[in-house]
Design an enzyme around this catalytic site. Structure first.
Site, PDB file in Angstrom:
ATOM      1  N   GLY A 151     -15.418 -54.003  11.013  1.00  0.00           N
ATOM      2  CA  GLY A 151     -15.825 -54.478  12.320  1.00  0.00           C
ATOM      3  C   GLY A 151     -17.272 -54.175  12.660  1.00  0.00           C
ATOM      4  N   HIS A 152     -17.500 -53.852  13.933  1.00  0.00           N
ATOM      5  CA  HIS A 152     -18.847 -53.751  14.500  1.00  0.00           C
ATOM      6  C   HIS A 152     -19.646 -52.595  13.912  1.00  0.00           C
ATOM      7  CE1 HIS A 152     -21.826 -54.582  17.573  1.00  0.00           C
ATOM      8  NE2 HIS A 152     -21.765 -53.348  18.043  1.00  0.00           N
ATOM      9  N   PHE A 153     -19.076 -51.395  13.935  1.00  0.00           N
ATOM     10  CA  PHE A 153     -19.772 -50.217  13.418  1.00  0.00           C
ATOM     11  C   PHE A 153     -19.389 -49.993  11.960  1.00  0.00           C
ATOM     12  CE2 PHE A 153     -20.257 -49.094  17.980  1.00  0.00           C
ATOM     13  CZ  PHE A 153     -21.637 -48.934  17.986  1.00  0.00           C
TER      14      PHE A 153
END
Length: 329
Positions: free
Chosen positions: A303-305
């Site tokens: 995902g994002h991180f």
């Protein structure tokens, strides 16, 4: 008492000094000592500099004369997001990871007395790099770090030795459905639409950013959102973040300039992108290849991180890229 008994008592109560001699086979060979030394923990310096009257914190590691790698963090974190990457680079590279004002250990002046904008952040990072004496650098840009870094790049295009792009947008295709409520705020600027974005600074939203799109949540340390949320919850910080959500609109008209920089300067570029990210989704990664056809694109199942989940994949990719493209031996 006999002399023999007295002598026995003296021997029993006397201090004993033991000398242990290891067998030759147990002694470390010179090569083993060298290996142990080469894997010693990295020393990271936690420094501050006064920039535009504000204390700006940064993590710094590696040889002072090494090729510089500038790490630019996203929302809602800080240089903390690079804590595990820095040791993988600092044996050879001079790594600098600042905290923007309002984030991490940097000061967070009242939003009515300080301009929280991406243009201001870029200027402050520029001044910080000048104070450090870094005149050329590769940039790792993620989330907010992308517009900060790309503004810096169009200001000093000759200084950029390379780009590492991780879920950092520079194309309209990268602003998907997640951004629709924020775009409404950009359009109206109303107090109602401003307050509607306040959910983004809640603990639920912070946890979402770290966990959404991750298949194995045991790989994600809860320390991340505990750390970030404590800073978000500081008095006045919500308004700082809402100012930045509104100012993000000023980055979009600069996308053509960012893209022109890519085409004209053709910096060596590595793209390592969490393909399950809903904030900066995969469609934002592919357009880079229009302007940087030689860029190396890796879509990661996270995902994002992405660094929190896929450092074991990203670390070697980043190190190999830097060694080949930025500072070949």
């Amino acid at each position: 008492m006999t002399k023999r008994l007295i002598l026995s008592l003296m021997l029993a109560t006397a201090p004993v000094t033991a000398v242990v001699t290891a067998p030759a086979s147990a002694m470390a060979a010179p090569s083993q000592i060298a290996a142990a030394t080469s894997t010693a923990p990295t020393t990271v310096h936690y420094r501050t500099a006064t920039v535009d009257g504000v204390k700006m914190a940064n993590r710094e590691a590696g040889p002072a004369d090494g090729p510089v790698v500038l790490l630019l963090h996203g929302f809602p974190t800080s240089s903390h997001m690079f804590r595990n990457l820095i040791p993988l680079l600092a044996d050879r590279y001079h790594v600098i990871a600042p905290d923007y004002p309002g984030f991490g250990q940097s000061n967070a002046p009242d939003h009515k007395q300080f301009v929280y904008s991406f243009g201001h952040y870029a200027d402050m990072v520029d001044e910080l790099m000048g104070q450090i004496g870094a005149q050329r650098y590769a940039m790792y840009v993620m989330d907010y770090g992308a517009p900060v870094g790309y503004r810096l790049a169009i200001k000093h295009p000759e200084r950029v030795s390379g780009l590492i792009v991780q879920n950092g947008n520079a194309y309209d295709e990268g602003l998907g459905a997640f951004w629709d409520p924020i775009k409404a705020y950009w359009k109206s600027g109303s107090a109602k639409d401003r307050e509607a974005q306040a959910w983004l600074v809640t603990q639920k939203a912070t946890i979402f950013q770290y966990t959404d799109g991750v298949s194995d949540l045991s790989r994600i340390s809860p320390d991340n959102w505990v750390h970030d949320q404590a800073l978000l919850d500081r008095p006045g910080n919500k308004d700082i973040q809402l100012d930045l959500f509104y100012d993000y609109r000023t980055n979009v008209p600069l996308y053509p300039q960012f893209q022109q920089f890519f085409r004209e300067r053709k910096p060596p570029t590595l793209i390592v992108w969490g393909k399950n990210d809903k904030i900066f989704p995969e469609p934002g990664a592919h357009p880079y290849l229009r302007d940087l056809p030689e860029a190396e694109l890796h879509l990661l199942d996270t995902g994002h991180f992405a660094l929190e989940d896929k450092l074991d994949e990203m670390g070697p990719l980043i190190r190999d890229f830097l060694d080949r493209k930025v500072a070949p031996r």
